[in-house]
Design a protein around this motif. Structure first.
Motif, short mmCIF file in Angstrom:
data_model
loop_
_atom_site.label_atom_id
_atom_site.label_comp_id
_atom_site.label_asym_id
_atom_site.label_seq_id
_atom_site.Cartn_x
_atom_site.Cartn_y
_atom_site.Cartn_z
N ALA A 24 24.18 34.92 27.00
CA ALA A 24 23.80 36.48 27.51
C ALA A 24 24.82 37.21 27.49
CB ALA A 24 23.14 36.36 28.73
N HIS A 25 26.21 36.79 27.97
CA HIS A 25 27.16 37.55 28.09
C HIS A 25 27.73 37.98 26.55
CE1 HIS A 25 28.11 35.66 32.26
NE2 HIS A 25 27.57 36.63 32.22
N HIS A 27 26.06 38.14 23.89
CA HIS A 27 24.98 39.00 23.25
C HIS A 27 25.31 40.27 23.89
CE1 HIS A 27 21.23 41.50 23.81
NE2 HIS A 27 21.07 41.04 22.52
N ASP A 28 25.58 40.71 25.09
CA ASP A 28 25.88 41.98 25.70
C ASP A 28 27.23 42.70 25.36
OD1 ASP A 28 23.71 41.57 27.13
OD2 ASP A 28 24.62 40.84 29.18
N SER A 31 26.45 43.63 21.68
CA SER A 31 25.66 44.58 21.53
C SER A 31 26.25 46.01 22.19
CB SER A 31 24.24 44.71 22.70
OG SER A 31 23.76 45.67 22.42
N ALA A 32 27.28 45.83 22.85
CA ALA A 32 27.93 47.03 23.44
C ALA A 32 29.02 47.50 22.49
CB ALA A 32 28.71 46.74 24.87
N THR A 85 32.20 41.03 30.77
CA THR A 85 30.98 41.33 31.52
C THR A 85 30.83 41.36 33.11
OG1 THR A 85 30.02 38.97 31.00
CG2 THR A 85 29.51 40.89 29.58
N LEU A 91 31.16 48.51 29.61
CA LEU A 91 30.38 48.17 28.38
C LEU A 91 29.57 49.76 27.86
CD1 LEU A 91 28.55 45.02 29.43
CD2 LEU A 91 30.43 45.30 28.10
#
Length: 203
Positions: A24-25, A27-28, A31-32, A85, A91
């Motif tokens: 998840a990190h 991915h974040d 994405s950012a 994150t 972000l």
């Protein structure tokens, strides 16, 4: 047995949780950094696959330097996303250098994965080297040629016996339509095998 299963289940659950959080990190962060849609989900997979490939190379015992190099690179990418994150990075305002790193990661991961998967293992060096003076093993000695087997002594056959054998052979041919063989000739004449063979040679 139950205690061992419980311990394995605990480790497995912990591994799944850690992998999900790291996924998840990553991915974040992707994405950012402007990698939206399916591309943001592909980044965590790329990092995890590179980690697995490097770990497998370390387990095989061949080219450990390359394995450690790419393992550290993939681990740094994973840890960097986890730290970023955790509130240390805004972000919403991602710096340009992070966008550059995220955009260049696919090429780095492709290079590392290809080298880890297709590089040939290092050849094993011999522990002892032969010198130039001729430490090669001596050739095997040639075996002596077998002595020729002496021919059996010739058996003298009386002419009368040969004539009688011819009559027996002719009678056999008339009766059966085939030439008489040596065992049958021996039986009909009542002579030893060498004598029968000598007689057959005269027929």
């Amino acid at each position: 047995m139950r205690a061992q299963l419980a311990r394995i289940d605990t480790v497995l659950v912990q591994a799944v949780i850690a992998a999900a959080l790291s996924f998840a990190h990553l991915h974040d962060v992707a994405s950012a950094a402007g990698q939206d849609g399916w591309k943001a989900w592909a980044y965590p997979i790329s990092v995890d696959l590179l980690l697995v490939a490097a770990w497998r190379r370390l387990r095989t015992g061949d080219a450990k330097a390359a394995g450690w190099c790419w393992f550290v690179i993939a681990l740094t990418a994973s840890l960097g996303a986890n730290v970023a994150t955790a509130g240390l990075l805004d972000l919403d305002q991602v710096p340009a250098w992070l966008r550059i790193l995220v955009a260049g990661w696919p090429a780095v991961a492709f290079l590392g994965g290809t080298l880890l998967a297709h590089s040939a293992p290092a050849p094993h060096e011999d522990t002892e080297e032969q010198d130039d003076q001729g430490d090669a093993p001596d050739p095997a000695p040639e075996l002596p040629a077998p002595e020729p087997t002496p021919a059996p002594p010739a058996v003298a056959v009386p002419a009368a016996l040969v004539e009688h054998a011819r009559k027996v052979a002719a009678e056999h041919h008339t009766r059966t339509g085939t030439a008489i063989d040596t065992p049958t000739l021996r039986t009909r004449l009542g002579v030893p095998a060498p004598m029968a063979e000598a007689i057959a040679a005269h027929l």
